[in-house]
Design an enzyme around this catalytic site. Structure first.
Site, PDB file in Angstrom:
ATOM      1  CB  CYS A  77      29.243  40.697  68.507  1.00 33.53           C
ATOM      2  SG  CYS A  77      27.464  40.647  68.287  1.00 33.53           S
TER       3      CYS A  77
ATOM      4  CB  CYS B  26      27.567  43.490  69.875  1.00 34.56           C
ATOM      5  SG  CYS B  26      27.097  41.832  70.393  1.00 34.56           S
TER       6      CYS B  26
END
Length: 103
Positions: A30, A33
């Site tokens: 991600c 992230c």
């Protein structure tokens, strides 16, 4: 020196039971992230100065925990006080927002 702890389902509740915790639900694939992880790492000393502990949960490895807290999008950051969830943020959060949430 402060550090980011990596939590698993086995120790999660026991770990967050006391004090203030900022828990980042994330995944390695991600992009946002990874951005959030850098914000946490770069601001770790400031975050720790609030008295909070910082932790991460990899949602790919700990899917049950993600489901338990209804994490549908990542990154999701949860603030716990003495084992109770008190705040939730979805998406990348700036350090200033997190510091305010931990005060």
């Amino acid at each position: 020196m402060a550090e980011i702890q990596h939590l698993t389902a086995e120790k999660f509740q026991e770990t967050i039971a006391q004090g203030t915790w900022l828990v980042d639900f994330w995944a390695t694939w991600c992009g946002p992230c990874r951005m959030q992880g850098k914000i946490l790492k770069d601001g770790l000393e400031e975050l720790a100065a609030t008295g909070a502990q910082i932790a991460q949960v990899n949602v790919d490895e700990q899917a049950g925990l993600a489901m338990r807290f209804n994490v549908l999008s990542i990154p999701t950051l949860l603030v716990f006080r003495d084992g109770q969830k008190v705040k939730e943020f979805v998406g990348v959060q700036q350090l200033s927002t997190l510091l305010d949430a931990l005060k």
